[in-house]
Design an enzyme around this catalytic site. Structure first.
Site: not given
Length: 434
Positions: A252, A318, A411
């Protein structure tokens, strides 16, 4: 005890990484500022391809598809069927949910496809048409509305096999663009390329760094570096098989790690000898030799459990398992991109045709993520609804007190107003429900 019969020669690469980041940042800025003009200049500079538009026409795409031999088309379609089938099975395993967690309180989530996806298909060194299957097909199975692709020219020309694979996979727009300029054009958009919401697909170091730097501006599939392979083997296989699987991935690139992990010193030494023999006849030996010399390793362990521990430390992209009991590693290992169990399968099958995705985590990212799959192209988005006044008041009382604990008075008032309206309680403004 762990023994290294061959160790990697290279260690720190910090200076190279810093230089790469600086270069990629400059290229990204150039495209963001210059749009199509900058994309064209960089394509001419790096790929030697000058076009008025880098989007391929229908006629150009048709020529690429029509240029396939019947065997080539059959093989591409076979691979795409396998990828599509597995991606569909993965999608079928996902489902939208809706559940009533308390009386009158309904929570749910939906799996929503990402609308615009850009897929990079590498092709500078090798025309990696398989990457079209892995990214485009998977995004299409997920249900993404617009999937565009960029692939560099091969040897200065449009790469017909890549184009054909992209089209057969279902790409909506196909561009002959490579490198950072392709990634930048998809992420930022230009005068002629609409921007995407997510980038997917492997690439060289520049492409990977561009994706990393753009993460947040757009989504990405994962951080992917040079291909890695780990072969785990015992005395049930021979050195030729191990050497073939190691060198098959080392080709590769010159920085692709290839590691043999075994509990058989005889197999280790036989593999070393076979690697030297094969490097004399492998057509891609120049690349594989450099990768093996600099990044290759042979590690000998005493026990199978020691092999599992070492494999999890390596966390390879892999992992080829060729042992008497390969399923032992399936059950015990935690860190890997993809497993290839038994001598009958091999990493090349996963790379090209068997159906699992080949875009996988590298550089130990397998410790925290898996590879590309249909779920990467889906957003799991939650929703809630409250069906009764009583349920809203119950939730509101708890919410009010929790907000005051944190000092979030505004809140708390969001909860209080609902307690007053739906629960009939006279709660003072900004005070927790008693």
């Amino acid at each position: 005890m762990i023994r290294h019969l061959k160790a990697s020669r290279l260690t720190g690469e910090a200076a190279q990484a810093a230089a790469l980041t600086k270069a990629v940042e400059a290229l990204l800025a150039e495209v963001e500022k210059g749009g199509d003009q900058a994309v064209r200049a960089l394509s001419v500079k790096f790929d030697g391809l000058d076009r008025k538009s880098y989007r391929l026409t229908d006629a150009e795409i048709k020529r690429c598809v029509d240029g396939l031999t019947s065997r080539q088309r059959t093989d591409i379609e076979f691979a795409q069927v396998q990828v599509r089938n597995f991606a569909q099975a993965q999608k079928d395993a996902l489902r939208d949910i809706e559940v009533e967690t308390l009386p009158g309180v309904v929570l749910g989530h939906k799996n929503i496809p990402i609308a615009n996806v850009g897929c990079y298909v590498p092709g500078g060194k090798y025309p990696l048409l398989a990457s079209a299957h892995m990214s485009v097909l998977t995004a299409k199975v997920a249900g993404c509305e617009r999937v565009i692709t960029c692939a560099p020219p091969f040897q200065g020309e449009i790469a017909p096999l890549i184009v054909a694979a992209q089209h057969l996979a279902g790409a909506d727009e196909i561009y002959c663009l490579g490198g950072v300029q392709a990634i930048a054009a998809m992420a930022f958009g230009t005068e002629t390329i609409a921007p995407v919401d997510m980038l997917a697909g492997p690439g060289n170091a520049y492409v990977a760094e561009a994706k990393r730097l753009l993460f947040g501006r757009v989504g990405i599939d994962l951080f992917a570096g040079p291909t890695e392979t780990l072969v785990i083997a015992d005395g049930t296989v021979d050195g030729e098989l191990c050497a073939t699987d190691l060198l098959g991935q080392a080709e590769h690139g010159i920085n692709s790690p290839a590691v043999l992990l075994t509990n058989s010193e005889k197999l280790a030494r036989d593999t070393l000898a076979e690697i030297e023999r094969l490097l004399k006849i492998l057509p891609t030996a120049e690349i594989a030799r450099k990768a093996w010399d600099d990044y290759g390793e042979v590690i000998v362990c005493d026990t199978v459990d020691e092999m599992v521990k070492e494999a999890d430390r390596i966390a390879s992209e892999h992992v080829q398992v060729m042992t008497a009991e390969p399923d032992y590693f399936l059950h015990k290992m935690k860190n890997y991109g993809a497993l290839f169990l038994g001598a009958r399968t091999t990493v090349a099958y996963g790379d090209k045709v068997i159906g699992t995705n080949h875009t996988l985590p590298t550089k130990k990212a397998a410790r925290y993520t898996g590879g590309l799959w249909v779920g990467k192209f889906l957003k799991t988005c939650t929703y809630q609804r409250i069906l009764t006044d009583e349920a809203s008041a119950v939730i509101g009382e708890h919410c009010s007190r929790l907000c005051i604990m944190e000092g979030f008075v505004g809140h708390a008032e969001q909860a209080n107003i609902r307690v007053r309206r739906y629960g009939g309680k006279n709660v003072p403004y900004g005070v927790a429900v008693e």
